[in-house]
Design an enzyme around this catalytic site. Sequence first.
Site, short mmCIF file in Angstrom:
data_model
loop_
_atom_site.label_atom_id
_atom_site.label_comp_id
_atom_site.label_asym_id
_atom_site.label_seq_id
_atom_site.Cartn_x
_atom_site.Cartn_y
_atom_site.Cartn_z
N GLU A 10 0.80 -1.23 0.00
CA GLU A 10 0.00 0.00 0.00
C GLU A 10 0.83 1.27 0.00
O GLU A 10 0.51 2.22 -0.71
CB GLU A 10 -0.95 0.04 1.22
CG GLU A 10 -2.04 -0.98 1.19
CD GLU A 10 -1.78 -2.10 2.16
OE1 GLU A 10 -2.73 -2.62 2.71
OE2 GLU A 10 -0.60 -2.44 2.35
N ASP A 97 -2.15 -5.36 3.46
CA ASP A 97 -2.34 -5.81 4.84
C ASP A 97 -3.28 -7.00 4.92
O ASP A 97 -4.22 -7.13 4.13
CB ASP A 97 -2.90 -4.66 5.69
CG ASP A 97 -1.90 -3.53 5.86
OD1 ASP A 97 -0.70 -3.79 5.76
OD2 ASP A 97 -2.35 -2.38 6.07
N ASP A 99 -5.93 -7.88 6.55
CA ASP A 99 -7.21 -7.67 7.20
C ASP A 99 -8.24 -7.48 6.10
O ASP A 99 -7.92 -7.59 4.92
CB ASP A 99 -7.16 -6.48 8.18
CG ASP A 99 -6.75 -5.18 7.50
OD1 ASP A 99 -6.72 -5.13 6.25
OD2 ASP A 99 -6.46 -4.22 8.22
N HIS A 369 -4.58 -11.92 14.12
CA HIS A 369 -3.24 -11.37 14.17
C HIS A 369 -2.67 -11.59 15.56
O HIS A 369 -3.36 -11.98 16.49
CB HIS A 369 -3.25 -9.86 13.87
CG HIS A 369 -3.69 -9.53 12.49
ND1 HIS A 369 -4.55 -8.48 12.23
CD2 HIS A 369 -3.42 -10.08 11.30
CE1 HIS A 369 -4.77 -8.40 10.93
NE2 HIS A 369 -4.09 -9.37 10.35
#
Length: 953
Positions: A10, A97, A99, A369
């Site tokens: 990102e 990421d 998530d 996580h």
Amino acid sequence: MAASNLVIVESPAKAKTIAGYLGPDYTVEASVGHIRDIPQPRDLPAAEKKGPFGRFGVNVDDGSFEALYVTDPDKKKKVTELKRLLKDADTLYLATDEDREGEAIAWHLLEALKPKVPVKRMVFHEITQEAIQRAVQDTRDLDMDLVDAQEARRILDRLYGFEISPVLWRKITQGLSAGRVQSVATRIVVERERERMAFRAASYWDVTGTFTPSGASQDFSARLSAVDGARVAVGRDFADDGTLTKSDVRHLDEAAATAVAEATRAATATVTSVSEKPYTRRPYAPFTTSTMQQEASRKLRLGSRDAMRVAQRLYENGYITYMRTDSTNLSSSAISAARGQARDMYGADYVPEQPRVYGKKAKNAQEAHEAIRPSGDRFRTPAQVSGELRGDEFRLYELIWKRTVASQMADAKGSTATIRLRADLVGCPAGEQAEYSASGTVITFRGFLAAYEEGRDESRGGEDDNERRLPKLSEGVALDVLGAEASGHETSPPPRYTEASLVKAMEELGIGRPSTYASTVATIQDRGYVRRQGSALVATWLAFAVTRLMEQHFPRLVDYDFTARMEEDLDQIAGGSMDRVAWLGRFYDGEQATSAEGLRQMVEDLGDIDAKAISTVEIGDGIVVRVGRYGPYVEEVAPAGVDPETGEVRDEAALAQAPTEKDGKPRRANVPEDVAPDEMTPERGRELLAQAADDGRELGTNPESGRTVVAKAGRYGPYVTEVLTPEEAELKGKAKVKPRTASLFKDMDLATIELDTALRLLSLPRVVGTVTETTTGEDGTETSAEVEITAQNGRYGPYLKKGTDSRSLETEDQLFTVTLEEALALYAQPKRRGRAAAKPPLKEFAEDPASGKKVVVKDGRFGPYVTDGETNATLRRDDEPETITQERAFELLAEKRAKGPTTRKKTAKKSGTKKSTAKKSGTKKAAAKKSTAKSTTKKTTTKKTAKTAAGSG
């Protein structure tokens, strides 16, 4: 030769770090966040505006809830660059990421780039060489269940915002927004302010005595606990309306408490009981996103958004693990590292025999996580990173390190002792026998407290858990009384939320997710629903109106349990056990089985919303506050109850509609911004009305105009003005006369200002002098003209003006004293943008790694910015020039370069719309071929969706 593997992350900072770990066979490039989003309906082509996507950018007509995605105009250059790099790659690694949002970004990259090479999903929780090299070897497929959950959230937020926000515009005022999480968070703060408004303080007294064993030197204090066997009332015994909640307690007033204190000083005391019990305190779990934000707020004075921004930089530069997590788990290597450092730094006694394992604390915990901890299999101590990290980054790293190490340390041990004693009161009218008690905790082994102790939010009652030692006493020991003092107290209202305690409340209620806490708290402040007063969050009057409308007409949407259940449903979608299309259908269209209304039905009939009643907050005694177009104002109305003339019973609606009038107009006054709702009493309201009705203190007559000069208090501070004559006041249109007005200087007092001073203020702006300006035209012809230099007082302070060129003055007094020579000297200096522009660069850094040129922080016309002489990047809202780090400055410049040169909005919109039309249809067709359930939704955090009606949580 180009690398054979393309890795997309990102952020530029993350790309730079990871590239160093992977070597020359990998090209690591940043997408700079999201690349696609659901467009605003106004940005759709004419053909799409008339179709099923016209209202929301989402098709709600056929029950498919298909979303229309387009590439953000600012990201088209980036997508082109990624496609170019992809042509030379053998494998594409999507390393966003791990998530829901990161998974959705990866999916959108896949949809936009349409790669013809193998695609691998690369995930990691920390950016270290070992973790990155493991991740590139241990890849997986894209998790479409996570994508579905995030896209369902994105579409839900779009529907919520676009349906509810217009209601707020029509019934309250333009520019408001509603959101699935932000509206509930606003309600939490409003409810606390309502509690404070309803609160009535109660007074109570107590006595504190100082005692010592006879013949000993150690004294201690004890508090009066009972009189004649009846327990003495303390703050927790009173309800919020000021009444006692228990009938068996003794409520002491000043006279009784003073009498007990005087009698105690003349008495002897005897120990009646001594109790002692072991004390054990266990360490705190490692940080989750929520607890990290709370502690950063308490200990570092960082807001939630600031804490997450600092943590993001620490993560991207390889110092900590991923910072968005609900989990308190630590990997085996992290536990080993924490235990090892605790043993090395504090000794073997400070480490328990068995590692500590922490269970899930957060309601509806999300992805698996780790907790937030220092990265790597061996933690770097704060001393080891002190040469690399500065300011907030170092302080937050140190906090995370301490919390992680302490979580694997031994319990704190000690003992708690309680002493009770009796004093016989001779001749005391308040009672014959007083009982006092004292408690103290002695920590004999600090354990984890040697490394870390958690901060605390403000609480009612002011509990004091400080360690203190009490003398060794036994029952029957006589004590000398050294003194006794009576003291009065008042009960305190519930404390306002801080950012830390609001995040904690949201977590306990199951509202929002770690990735949304910071943005939610920031959003409700940016929208004007909450303002900060020190560290406290104060609900504004606007928030009262919005919350009341939501509670009365959309109660389910701001119900805490309903909002938490939506988070649970999203978890089930992420786990693959719930279909997102069916779920969105139930939310928007309702459920036939339970007859539950959907959002579509909720907004169909809004005719019964009384806009004036919604925006009216009753203060009491005929005083109300209304939220108007230009802000809140106080108004005096006919009090609720029985009308003395007609006998009619006035209800709440009558209260809102029946103002008392003066000269045919309601009595009104603006509410100052610094008056919190709980401070607005009927007395304060009438005071504001009286000030507004006051025609001002007459100072005399202006000899030049013949008008009377008065000094008045206004919403924005004290000022002086001229009073127009009746004839002048009646003039309209071009003939209308505007009275001269001037604000008082900061050191002037409204009560003492005199006519001479007022006239000097009204004389502004002052002509300092005239200069000759020469300009050269395009044909080389020179033209001279006389230009005035004036001294003026503006919104941002005193300044000089010459044509369109201005220069700031240092003090208000200079408006009257600055000479032409001094003014010309100021204009001879380089152009100063803003008040601080005369200073040299605000901060200097090393050479930018991309351009090789020195980077500085400067103050510009539109605020502070970083520059290397070629690229300028404005600091974000919460980037402070004093605390910004070198890494953050490099990151801002990298992001600005990645976006490319700024284009005019009109041009970008015109060229982007047509191109995106083909892409939109292509995207829809491709998505339909793949799967209806897995191709139609998206969540984003780009600036584009932060528009008023976006309704993001």
